[in-house]
Write an enzyme that holds these catalytic residues in place. Sequence first.
Site, PDB file in Angstrom:
ATOM      1  N   GLU A   1      10.342   2.810  -9.902  1.00 49.89           N
ATOM      2  CA  GLU A   1       8.814   2.392  -8.963  1.00 49.89           C
ATOM      3  C   GLU A   1       9.173   3.228  -7.324  1.00 49.89           C
ATOM      4  OE1 GLU A   1       6.529   1.233  -8.680  1.00 49.89           O
ATOM      5  OE2 GLU A   1       5.911  -0.829  -9.302  1.00 49.89           O
ATOM      6  N   ASP A   2       8.037   3.555  -6.907  1.00 54.17           N
ATOM      7  CA  ASP A   2       8.407   3.893  -5.379  1.00 54.17           C
ATOM      8  C   ASP A   2       8.989   2.284  -4.534  1.00 54.17           C
ATOM      9  OD1 ASP A   2       5.700   2.221  -6.100  1.00 54.17           O
ATOM     10  OD2 ASP A   2       4.224   3.713  -5.330  1.00 54.17           O
TER      11      ASP A   2
ATOM     12  N   ASP B   1       0.487   5.857  -0.602  1.00 56.15           N
ATOM     13  CA  ASP B   1      -1.059   6.091  -0.673  1.00 56.15           C
ATOM     14  C   ASP B   1      -1.250   4.862   0.736  1.00 56.15           C
ATOM     15  OD1 ASP B   1      -1.943   5.023  -2.745  1.00 56.15           O
ATOM     16  OD2 ASP B   1      -3.350   5.170  -2.535  1.00 56.15           O
TER      17      ASP B   1
ATOM     18  N   PHE C   1       3.024  -1.487   5.977  1.00 56.60           N
ATOM     19  CA  PHE C   1       2.322  -0.613   5.182  1.00 56.60           C
ATOM     20  C   PHE C   1       3.194   0.768   5.087  1.00 56.60           C
ATOM     21  CE2 PHE C   1      -0.489   1.308   2.748  1.00 56.60           C
ATOM     22  CZ  PHE C   1      -0.904   0.542   1.720  1.00 56.60           C
TER      23      PHE C   1
ATOM     24  N   ASP D   1       6.900  -5.184  -3.686  1.00 51.58           N
ATOM     25  CA  ASP D   1       6.095  -5.475  -2.312  1.00 51.58           C
ATOM     26  C   ASP D   1       6.393  -7.032  -3.048  1.00 51.58           C
ATOM     27  OD1 ASP D   1       4.516  -6.202  -0.331  1.00 51.58           O
ATOM     28  OD2 ASP D   1       2.944  -5.553  -1.432  1.00 51.58           O
TER      29      ASP D   1
END
Length: 176
Positions: free
Chosen positions: A99-100, A159, A152, A103
């Site tokens: 996973e990047d 992105d 963020f 959250d």
Amino acid sequence: MAADRDLEVLFTREQIASRIVELASEIRAAYGDEEILLVCVLKGSLYFTADLSRHLGGNVQIDFVQISSYHGRKSSSGVAQIRKDLDINIEDRNVLIVEDIVDTGVTLEHLVKLLETRKPKSLRIVALLSKPEARQCDVDIHYVGFCIANEFVVGYGLDFAERYRNLPYIAILREG
Ligand code: IMP
């Protein structure tokens, strides 16, 4: 537009690269000589999967999954749906979800539940970034690159409206 926003570098390309070398060696040590099937969660984990896989050594396979999620701050629905499923049968394999960023954890929880039904030999998670303060689900992340505050971030695959993925570093995106 990019001109209206500020980018504050959080992790340079060198910091990312050296943390990935550490993660890869920790992961390879845990799995020994066993084959690892990396499940790259599109699109954000693209670069992370590419770099991690090249440092893992040994037998590594790669497959891709794409999930559409509407996480916390954009919707309260908490819905996650598979948009592109795996090609490889994961039964009896060592599956490592790549996973990047984690959250709320909604996306990952959904994916873990789905993959568990396919009876892998083992199922673990590596996330380059984690935002512990944002978590809404109790997901066990076995390997974490960096814990970050509830900001963020973009770059290195991440992105905002499909932009910034190709930045070689990770930056906090702020309204200018
Ligand atoms: P979660 O389901 O809330 O954990 O969200 C996971 C997904 O939301 C990630 O795989 C990213 O695609 C996206 N996401 C969450 N936080 C960020 C961020 O700070 N920047 C870019 N994408 C993010």
